[in-house]
Write a protein that holds these residues in place. Structure first.
Motif, PDB file in Angstrom:
ATOM      1  N   PHE A 148       0.840  -1.190   0.000  1.00 58.29           N
ATOM      2  CA  PHE A 148       0.000   0.000   0.000  1.00 58.29           C
ATOM      3  C   PHE A 148       0.873   1.237   0.000  1.00 58.29           C
ATOM      4  O   PHE A 148       1.977   1.239   0.542  1.00 58.29           O
ATOM      5  CB  PHE A 148      -0.868   0.076   1.269  1.00 58.29           C
ATOM      6  N   SER A 149       0.367   2.298  -0.578  1.00 61.34           N
ATOM      7  CA  SER A 149       0.930   3.621  -0.358  1.00 61.34           C
ATOM      8  C   SER A 149      -0.202   4.469   0.216  1.00 61.34           C
ATOM      9  O   SER A 149      -1.374   4.222  -0.056  1.00 61.34           O
ATOM     10  CB  SER A 149       1.491   4.231  -1.643  1.00 61.34           C
ATOM     11  N   ALA A 150       0.163   5.440   1.034  1.00 57.66           N
ATOM     12  CA  ALA A 150      -0.848   6.281   1.675  1.00 57.66           C
ATOM     13  C   ALA A 150      -0.232   7.643   1.973  1.00 57.66           C
ATOM     14  O   ALA A 150       0.985   7.770   2.117  1.00 57.66           O
ATOM     15  CB  ALA A 150      -1.348   5.639   2.967  1.00 57.66           C
ATOM     16  N   ALA A 151      -1.098   8.635   2.071  1.00 53.54           N
ATOM     17  CA  ALA A 151      -0.634   9.988   2.377  1.00 53.54           C
ATOM     18  C   ALA A 151      -1.737  10.759   3.092  1.00 53.54           C
ATOM     19  O   ALA A 151      -2.926  10.486   2.914  1.00 53.54           O
ATOM     20  CB  ALA A 151      -0.222  10.717   1.094  1.00 53.54           C
ATOM     21  N   GLU A 181       3.780  10.506   4.394  1.00 52.31           N
ATOM     22  CA  GLU A 181       3.768   9.597   3.248  1.00 52.31           C
ATOM     23  C   GLU A 181       4.216   8.213   3.701  1.00 52.31           C
ATOM     24  O   GLU A 181       5.232   8.072   4.373  1.00 52.31           O
ATOM     25  CB  GLU A 181       4.702  10.115   2.153  1.00 52.31           C
ATOM     26  N   LEU A 182       3.455   7.210   3.321  1.00 50.42           N
ATOM     27  CA  LEU A 182       3.746   5.831   3.708  1.00 50.42           C
ATOM     28  C   LEU A 182       3.850   4.960   2.467  1.00 50.42           C
ATOM     29  O   LEU A 182       3.090   5.117   1.518  1.00 50.42           O
ATOM     30  CB  LEU A 182       2.614   5.265   4.566  1.00 50.42           C
ATOM     31  N   SER A 183       4.779   4.043   2.505  1.00 48.44           N
ATOM     32  CA  SER A 183       4.872   2.979   1.512  1.00 48.44           C
ATOM     33  C   SER A 183       5.133   1.722   2.324  1.00 48.44           C
ATOM     34  O   SER A 183       6.198   1.590   2.942  1.00 48.44           O
ATOM     35  CB  SER A 183       5.993   3.242   0.526  1.00 48.44           C
ATOM     36  N   VAL A 184       4.148   0.827   2.387  1.00 45.44           N
ATOM     37  CA  VAL A 184       4.260  -0.314   3.284  1.00 45.44           C
ATOM     38  C   VAL A 184       3.995  -1.620   2.574  1.00 45.44           C
ATOM     39  O   VAL A 184       3.252  -1.696   1.596  1.00 45.44           O
ATOM     40  CB  VAL A 184       3.303  -0.182   4.498  1.00 45.44           C
ATOM     41  N   GLU A 185       4.642  -2.641   3.119  1.00 41.72           N
ATOM     42  CA  GLU A 185       4.470  -3.997   2.637  1.00 41.72           C
ATOM     43  C   GLU A 185       4.081  -4.841   3.851  1.00 41.72           C
ATOM     44  O   GLU A 185       4.716  -4.741   4.904  1.00 41.72           O
ATOM     45  CB  GLU A 185       5.789  -4.490   2.044  1.00 41.72           C
ATOM     46  N   GLY A 186       3.042  -5.641   3.692  1.00 41.03           N
ATOM     47  CA  GLY A 186       2.599  -6.514   4.772  1.00 41.03           C
ATOM     48  C   GLY A 186       2.740  -7.965   4.395  1.00 41.03           C
ATOM     49  O   GLY A 186       2.558  -8.338   3.237  1.00 41.03           O
ATOM     50  N   VAL A 187       3.090  -8.812   5.373  1.00 36.65           N
ATOM     51  CA  VAL A 187       3.231 -10.256   5.172  1.00 36.65           C
ATOM     52  C   VAL A 187       2.061 -10.958   5.851  1.00 36.65           C
ATOM     53  O   VAL A 187       1.820 -10.748   7.052  1.00 36.65           O
ATOM     54  CB  VAL A 187       4.567 -10.763   5.767  1.00 36.65           C
TER      55      VAL A 187
END
Length: 190
Positions: A148-151, A181-187
């Protein structure tokens, strides 16, 4: 061996598969941008954080919780970082974490919004993240991942972060608006 991607399509829209995902902090970033002297956009980040994304069968039943270690703030300037950790700003001796907890997820047109509460130095305020689902992939270790990216933008003074210095030419040393600003990866968890 073939794996199923952690994605599904509902009404023509790709969405993450239902389940619980832990943030992979080595492949995620939480950054912010603040104006300095009204000129430059100074970037910073939090190096230590954790979080969980719970995706419901009905996307509206999904939730997000994130905690940032306040002392891990990093703007690539040791002196500025120490000032940001002081009582003038984050007061890390008394407020060790910044937290976000979602209160709802909704779609506006083709855009996704995550409403929630952001807590900074003990001040809890509502914020809305503009979110984009970046997709899903399988990693070489057999894990299912989503991205996801978020802002969002906040006024730091709404959280009691009012320290500033007036400039002789007018204006202020530090801008009031903070872009997050977020750029996240989830497992996906088993």
């Amino acid at each position: 061996m073939s794996q199923t991607l952690a994605v599904r399509t509902i009404d023509g829209t790709d969405l993450p598969a239902a389940g619980t995902y832990q943030l992979d902090t080595s492949h995620s970033v939480v950054e912010f941008v603040v104006r300095h002297l009204g000129l430059a956009k100074v970037r910073g980040r939090f190096n230590d954080f954790s979080g969980t994304i719970s995706v419901g069968e009905d996307i509206a039943d999904s939730s997000v919780e994130v905690s940032l270690d306040a002392a891990s703030i990093d703007t690539r300037d040791a002196g500025r970082d120490e000032h940001l950790r002081s009582p003038d700003f984050l007061d890390v001796d008394n407020h060790t974490a910044l937290t976000f907890r979602s209160t709802g997820i909704r779609q506006e047109g083709g855009d996704w919004k995550v409403d929630g509460e952001l807590t900074v130095v003990g001040q809890k305020r509502p914020v809305t993240l503009d979110v984009e689902f970046e997709g899903a992939a399988n990693d070489p270790s057999g894990g299912n991942r989503i991205g996801f990216s978020a802002a969002t933008k906040i006024n730091r003074e709404d959280f009691g972060l009012t320290w500033n210095q007036a400039l002789e030419t007018g204006g202020w040393l530090v801008g009031k608006d903070v872009k997050i600003e977020l750029s996240v990866e989830g497992v996906k968890q088993a």
